[in-house]
Design an enzyme around this catalytic site. Structure first.
Site, short mmCIF file in Angstrom:
data_model
loop_
_atom_site.label_atom_id
_atom_site.label_comp_id
_atom_site.label_asym_id
_atom_site.label_seq_id
_atom_site.Cartn_x
_atom_site.Cartn_y
_atom_site.Cartn_z
N PHE A 196 -69.43 -57.39 -1.18
CA PHE A 196 -68.34 -57.10 -2.11
C PHE A 196 -67.37 -58.28 -2.06
O PHE A 196 -66.65 -58.47 -1.08
CB PHE A 196 -67.59 -55.81 -1.79
CG PHE A 196 -66.53 -55.52 -2.81
CD1 PHE A 196 -66.84 -54.93 -4.02
CD2 PHE A 196 -65.21 -55.89 -2.58
CE1 PHE A 196 -65.87 -54.71 -4.99
CE2 PHE A 196 -64.23 -55.67 -3.54
CZ PHE A 196 -64.57 -55.08 -4.75
N ASP A 218 -65.97 -65.36 3.44
CA ASP A 218 -65.03 -64.51 2.73
C ASP A 218 -64.33 -63.63 3.76
O ASP A 218 -64.86 -62.60 4.18
CB ASP A 218 -65.76 -63.66 1.69
CG ASP A 218 -64.83 -62.73 0.91
OD1 ASP A 218 -63.68 -62.53 1.35
OD2 ASP A 218 -65.27 -62.19 -0.12
N LYS A 274 -55.48 -60.64 0.35
CA LYS A 274 -54.93 -59.39 0.87
C LYS A 274 -53.76 -59.59 1.82
O LYS A 274 -52.63 -59.72 1.40
CB LYS A 274 -56.05 -58.56 1.49
CG LYS A 274 -57.07 -58.08 0.44
CD LYS A 274 -57.95 -57.00 0.95
CE LYS A 274 -59.04 -56.63 -0.05
NZ LYS A 274 -58.54 -56.08 -1.31
#
Length: 396
Positions: free
Chosen positions: A134, A219, A248
């Protein structure tokens, strides 16, 4: 909630709670009921809600300047790039806003590097990725997703990606060829259920990519910036990738901030006009990001995540081994866990709703799995209380 249902596109299915305020690890709804946040905005709120240092940094910057665009310099940009590069042990930073933008930036960077530095023929660059990944929801990113919900009905899809099984080093090595420019991986797969790869996998990826002249792109949007007990999840195997993709927690849950961090050789391929963002690296984002970097530089939050994470996983292991059969498996690292619930007890959504009824907010993923990722500032007492609610929901 009714107005949301009527006037908002149904691209999310939130739990039936309406949050009005939050502080630390706790949120309060419009009726005044308090809930312990065990999701932390998918790690965007690593430092808790309304963290005083981050709010003060944002307020101070709001009184000065919030946006210049990249048409002009501003006085927070250089410090942000310098400090973030230092935190990562890298040389250059390309700031963006959201995680998906940062992943798109990483993809473009890897391809341009492949053409201009590695010498891959134009239009032939390939990036190897893992199944269950994801990385966001843009059309290019979902082109290499293996999640039908993320991918279906959004074609035609962007070519140039090869998917291999996550954790399978032999398959990854076999997929790397002369036209491969990068391997893009999550060191721990979050959306897939907090999947931790086999020991030695990340080190093996680092070896293969170094030997074959391929960029290793990590990531760390969810796994990075303290969540796993280290600044980056790659550190657990002593691995330094060629490129970090961050987001984030970099914005402290205050503003969206993301970045790609790498070397002069890699990020130096860009020329003015080839890539950018009006809001990327804006003064407000840089001010908040600088405070996040300062907080991480002490190591305090990483240590807290490591210590509380050890406690979390010990308690979850007890729950998984208590003989009730309520918990099938527990995975994770630091203050991050994926808990597979016995499907006979309900779906992940149903378990999350039962937890909500007991004052704990968590989120399901993929069937009967729930994710636990509280703010790194949570107290041990609050963490134990949340675990007690989980035990009660599962075993009575």
């Amino acid at each position: 909630m009714a107005a949301t249902e009527a006037h908002s596109a149904h691209n999310y299915h939130p739990l039936p709670v309406v949050v009005a305020s939050a502080e630390g690890a706790w949120m309060t709804d419009v009726a005044g009921r308090r809930y312990l946040d065990m999701l932390a905005g998918y790690s965007a709120l690593n430092f808790g809600h309304a963290n005083p240092r981050l709010i003060a940094a944002a307020k101070a910057q709001l009184d000065r300047v919030t946006l210049t665009s990249r048409a002009f310099h501003h006085d927070r940009f250089a410090d942000f790039c310098t400090r973030l590069a230092e935190l990562c042990g890298m040389e250059m930073v390309l700031p963006m806003n959201t995680g998906a933008e940062a992943v798109e930036t990483a993809v473009k960077t890897a391809r341009k590097w492949g053409y201009r530095v590695k010498g891959v023929p134009d239009g032939r660059a390939k990036i190897v990725v893992a199944d269950g990944n994801f990385h966001g929801r843009t059309t290019t990113i979902i082109s290499f997703s293996t999640d039908p919900e993320a991918r279906a009905d959004f074609g035609p899809y962007t070519p140039g990606f090869e998917v291999v099984p996550y954790g399978d080093l032999a398959a990854l090595e076999a997929a790397v060829d002369d036209e491969t420019v990068a391997v893009l991986l999550e060191p721990i797969q979050g959306e897939a259920g907090v999947l931790v790869p086999p020991p030695g996998y990340l080190a093996g990826v680092r070896r293969v990519t170094a030997e074959r002249g391929v960029l290793f792109v990590a990531d760390e949007i969810q796994s990075g910036l303290g969540r796993t007990g280290r600044t980056f999840a790659c550190e657990h195997e002593g691995v330094v990738p060629d490129m970090y993709v961050l987001g984030k927690a970099l914005g402290g849950g205050v503003v969206p901030v993301s970045a790609v961090v790498s070397s002069h050789e890699v990020l130096g391929v860009f020329r003015p006009g080839e890539h950018g963002s009006t809001f990327g690296g804006n003064p407000l984002a840089c001010a908040v990001g600088l405070e996040v970097i300062a907080m991480l530089s002490t190591g305090e939050y990483q240590q807290r995540a490591a210590e509380l994470g050890d406690h979390l996983h010990r308690e979850l292991a007890v729950l998984a081994g208590d003989g009730s059969g309520a918990v099938a498996e527990v995975r994770g690292r630091g203050l991050w866990a994926g808990v597979d619930i016995n499907p006979a007890l309900g779906t992940g959504r149903e378990i999350s709703e039962r937890l909500m009824a007991r004052g704990v907010l968590a989120k399901d993923t993929h069937g009967s799995t729930i994710r636990l990722a509280p703010p790194l500032t949570i107290s041990k007492e609050d963490l134990d209380w949340a675990l007690e609610q989980l035990r009660t929901v599962l075993t009575g």
